[in-house]
Design a protein around this motif. Structure first.
Motif, PDB file in Angstrom:
ATOM      1  N   ALA A 132     -32.058  73.731  62.120  1.00 32.31           N
ATOM      2  CA  ALA A 132     -30.618  73.904  61.917  1.00 32.31           C
ATOM      3  C   ALA A 132     -29.843  72.808  62.636  1.00 32.31           C
ATOM      4  O   ALA A 132     -28.890  72.235  62.093  1.00 32.31           O
ATOM      5  CB  ALA A 132     -30.175  75.277  62.395  1.00 32.31           C
ATOM      6  N   PHE A 133     -30.258  72.489  63.852  1.00 35.44           N
ATOM      7  CA  PHE A 133     -29.597  71.450  64.638  1.00 35.44           C
ATOM      8  C   PHE A 133     -29.727  70.093  63.939  1.00 35.44           C
ATOM      9  O   PHE A 133     -28.765  69.321  63.879  1.00 35.44           O
ATOM     10  CB  PHE A 133     -30.204  71.415  66.042  1.00 35.44           C
ATOM     11  CG  PHE A 133     -29.452  70.570  67.027  1.00 35.44           C
ATOM     12  CD1 PHE A 133     -28.081  70.678  67.179  1.00 35.44           C
ATOM     13  CD2 PHE A 133     -30.131  69.666  67.833  1.00 35.44           C
ATOM     14  CE1 PHE A 133     -27.390  69.907  68.105  1.00 35.44           C
ATOM     15  CE2 PHE A 133     -29.453  68.890  68.758  1.00 35.44           C
ATOM     16  CZ  PHE A 133     -28.081  69.006  68.894  1.00 35.44           C
ATOM     17  N   ALA A 134     -30.909  69.828  63.386  1.00 30.49           N
ATOM     18  CA  ALA A 134     -31.099  68.569  62.652  1.00 30.49           C
ATOM     19  C   ALA A 134     -30.192  68.526  61.426  1.00 30.49           C
ATOM     20  O   ALA A 134     -29.550  67.501  61.157  1.00 30.49           O
ATOM     21  CB  ALA A 134     -32.564  68.413  62.240  1.00 30.49           C
ATOM     22  N   LEU A 135     -30.129  69.631  60.686  1.00 26.33           N
ATOM     23  CA  LEU A 135     -29.266  69.678  59.502  1.00 26.33           C
ATOM     24  C   LEU A 135     -27.817  69.367  59.869  1.00 26.33           C
ATOM     25  O   LEU A 135     -27.114  68.672  59.135  1.00 26.33           O
ATOM     26  CB  LEU A 135     -29.341  71.055  58.837  1.00 26.33           C
ATOM     27  CG  LEU A 135     -30.645  71.408  58.143  1.00 26.33           C
ATOM     28  CD1 LEU A 135     -30.659  72.880  57.745  1.00 26.33           C
ATOM     29  CD2 LEU A 135     -30.897  70.512  56.942  1.00 26.33           C
ATOM     30  N   SER A 138     -36.397  79.542  59.020  1.00 25.18           N
ATOM     31  CA  SER A 138     -36.092  78.273  59.668  1.00 25.18           C
ATOM     32  C   SER A 138     -36.167  78.420  61.182  1.00 25.18           C
ATOM     33  O   SER A 138     -36.602  79.459  61.688  1.00 25.18           O
ATOM     34  CB  SER A 138     -34.689  77.818  59.236  1.00 25.18           C
ATOM     35  OG  SER A 138     -34.438  76.497  59.655  1.00 25.18           O
ATOM     36  N   THR A 139     -35.774  77.362  61.875  1.00 21.96           N
ATOM     37  CA  THR A 139     -35.728  77.368  63.337  1.00 21.96           C
ATOM     38  C   THR A 139     -34.413  76.761  63.790  1.00 21.96           C
ATOM     39  O   THR A 139     -33.723  76.091  63.014  1.00 21.96           O
ATOM     40  CB  THR A 139     -36.867  76.523  63.941  1.00 21.96           C
ATOM     41  OG1 THR A 139     -36.654  75.150  63.573  1.00 21.96           O
ATOM     42  CG2 THR A 139     -38.235  76.991  63.477  1.00 21.96           C
ATOM     43  N   VAL A 173     -24.999  77.174  56.010  1.00 16.31           N
ATOM     44  CA  VAL A 173     -25.398  78.425  56.659  1.00 16.31           C
ATOM     45  C   VAL A 173     -25.452  78.209  58.180  1.00 16.31           C
ATOM     46  O   VAL A 173     -24.917  79.017  58.954  1.00 16.31           O
ATOM     47  CB  VAL A 173     -26.765  78.921  56.129  1.00 16.31           C
ATOM     48  CG1 VAL A 173     -27.306  80.071  56.968  1.00 16.31           C
ATOM     49  CG2 VAL A 173     -26.661  79.322  54.663  1.00 16.31           C
ATOM     50  N   SER A 174     -26.072  77.125  58.593  1.00 16.40           N
ATOM     51  CA  SER A 174     -26.181  76.814  60.028  1.00 16.40           C
ATOM     52  C   SER A 174     -24.804  76.649  60.646  1.00 16.40           C
ATOM     53  O   SER A 174     -24.524  77.171  61.735  1.00 16.40           O
ATOM     54  CB  SER A 174     -26.991  75.530  60.236  1.00 16.40           C
ATOM     55  OG  SER A 174     -28.294  75.681  59.750  1.00 16.40           O
ATOM     56  N   LYS A 175     -23.939  75.925  59.957  1.00 14.09           N
ATOM     57  CA  LYS A 175     -22.582  75.703  60.454  1.00 14.09           C
ATOM     58  C   LYS A 175     -21.839  77.029  60.593  1.00 14.09           C
ATOM     59  O   LYS A 175     -21.102  77.245  61.560  1.00 14.09           O
ATOM     60  CB  LYS A 175     -21.838  74.766  59.494  1.00 14.09           C
ATOM     61  CG  LYS A 175     -20.669  74.074  60.094  1.00 14.09           C
ATOM     62  CD  LYS A 175     -20.152  73.016  59.128  1.00 14.09           C
ATOM     63  CE  LYS A 175     -19.230  72.068  59.840  1.00 14.09           C
ATOM     64  NZ  LYS A 175     -18.790  70.976  58.982  1.00 14.09           N
ATOM     65  N   VAL A 183     -29.008  81.705  74.345  1.00  8.99           N
ATOM     66  CA  VAL A 183     -28.385  81.117  73.153  1.00  8.99           C
ATOM     67  C   VAL A 183     -29.465  80.645  72.176  1.00  8.99           C
ATOM     68  O   VAL A 183     -29.388  80.916  70.968  1.00  8.99           O
ATOM     69  CB  VAL A 183     -27.435  79.954  73.530  1.00  8.99           C
ATOM     70  CG1 VAL A 183     -26.972  79.186  72.300  1.00  8.99           C
ATOM     71  CG2 VAL A 183     -26.230  80.478  74.310  1.00  8.99           C
ATOM     72  N   ALA A 184     -30.472  79.961  72.684  1.00  9.69           N
ATOM     73  CA  ALA A 184     -31.554  79.463  71.827  1.00  9.69           C
ATOM     74  C   ALA A 184     -32.282  80.610  71.139  1.00  9.69           C
ATOM     75  O   ALA A 184     -32.586  80.547  69.941  1.00  9.69           O
ATOM     76  CB  ALA A 184     -32.529  78.621  72.647  1.00  9.69           C
ATOM     77  N   LYS A 185     -32.543  81.677  71.881  1.00  9.95           N
ATOM     78  CA  LYS A 185     -33.216  82.849  71.294  1.00  9.95           C
ATOM     79  C   LYS A 185     -32.354  83.448  70.188  1.00  9.95           C
ATOM     80  O   LYS A 185     -32.852  83.774  69.101  1.00  9.95           O
ATOM     81  CB  LYS A 185     -33.494  83.892  72.383  1.00  9.95           C
ATOM     82  CG  LYS A 185     -34.229  85.113  71.876  1.00  9.95           C
ATOM     83  CD  LYS A 185     -34.537  86.082  73.004  1.00  9.95           C
ATOM     84  CE  LYS A 185     -35.358  87.228  72.448  1.00  9.95           C
ATOM     85  NZ  LYS A 185     -34.852  88.516  72.807  1.00  9.95           N
ATOM     86  N   MET A 186     -31.048  83.573  70.450  1.00 11.79           N
ATOM     87  CA  MET A 186     -30.133  84.125  69.458  1.00 11.79           C
ATOM     88  C   MET A 186     -30.130  83.264  68.182  1.00 11.79           C
ATOM     89  O   MET A 186     -30.249  83.779  67.069  1.00 11.79           O
ATOM     90  CB  MET A 186     -28.717  84.190  70.051  1.00 11.79           C
ATOM     91  CG  MET A 186     -27.636  84.594  69.064  1.00 11.79           C
ATOM     92  SD  MET A 186     -25.973  84.196  69.673  1.00 11.79           S
ATOM     93  CE  MET A 186     -25.980  82.411  69.613  1.00 11.79           C
ATOM     94  N   TYR A 187     -30.015  81.943  68.358  1.00  9.79           N
ATOM     95  CA  TYR A 187     -30.003  81.047  67.197  1.00  9.79           C
ATOM     96  C   TYR A 187     -31.341  81.077  66.450  1.00  9.79           C
ATOM     97  O   TYR A 187     -31.376  81.057  65.224  1.00  9.79           O
ATOM     98  CB  TYR A 187     -29.662  79.615  67.600  1.00  9.79           C
ATOM     99  CG  TYR A 187     -28.184  79.328  67.716  1.00  9.79           C
ATOM    100  CD1 TYR A 187     -27.270  79.815  66.784  1.00  9.79           C
ATOM    101  CD2 TYR A 187     -27.700  78.541  68.750  1.00  9.79           C
ATOM    102  CE1 TYR A 187     -25.914  79.538  66.886  1.00  9.79           C
ATOM    103  CE2 TYR A 187     -26.338  78.253  68.862  1.00  9.79           C
ATOM    104  CZ  TYR A 187     -25.459  78.751  67.921  1.00  9.79           C
ATOM    105  OH  TYR A 187     -24.116  78.465  68.018  1.00  9.79           O
TER     106      TYR A 187
END
Length: 152
Positions: free
Chosen positions: A36-39, A31-32, A103-105, A18-22
């Motif tokens: 994205a998680f912080a946003l 980005s990373t 975008v992240s959402k 999952v982390a690799k995909m994201y």
């Protein structure tokens, strides 16, 4: 024990996938996954106190400071004084940060919707029950303790 039947192996392997995909998706936006998680954890309208952000994300202060510095340099966030506590700051999303948060959402929704196409609600309920139980066992320190801890 067969690694494919080991609970921790399955959790780790799945999370790494999952982390690799994201991260691959985030890289398309320079980005990373961490960014994205912080946003996604910063309140869209009010911002979030910096002291609350670390626990929300499960990050150590040093790592969080580095991440916030990078996000600030990229124009995703700004820091303002906390009106309720002069010692801390509020992390707020800039217009660009809000755009990237959307975008992240979108990527999170896409992942969840695709998984839900293949997994029934009953299976998801079981999955959530299992992960909640594992988290509770860990939080309550019921897996390892001094009484049961013996050299292997």
């Amino acid at each position: 024990m067969d690694k494919n039947k080991s609970i921790d192996h399955q959790l780790r392997a799945t999370w790494q996938a999952v982390a690799k995909m994201y991260n691959e998706q985030a890289a398309k936006h320079n980005s990373t996954m961490a960014t994205a998680f912080a946003l996604l954890n910063i309140d869209f309208t009010e911002g979030t106190p910096s002291t609350s952000l670390g626990p929300l994300m499960g990050m150590e202060p040093t790592s969080l400071s580095r991440l916030l510095k990078t996000m600030e340099d990229k124009g995703l966030i700004c820091r303002t004084k906390n009106p309720n506590d002069g010692r801390s700051v509020i992390i707020k999303l800039t217009d660009f940060g809000k755009e990237m948060r959307k975008v992240s959402k979108g990527h999170v929704y896409q992942f969840n919707n695709k998984v839900r196409e293949y997994i029934t609600e009953k299976e998801l309920d079981s999955f959530f029950k299992v992960t909640e139980t594992i988290n509770k066992l860990i939080t309550d320190k019921l897996i390892y303790n001094d009484i049961n801890n013996k050299a292997v």
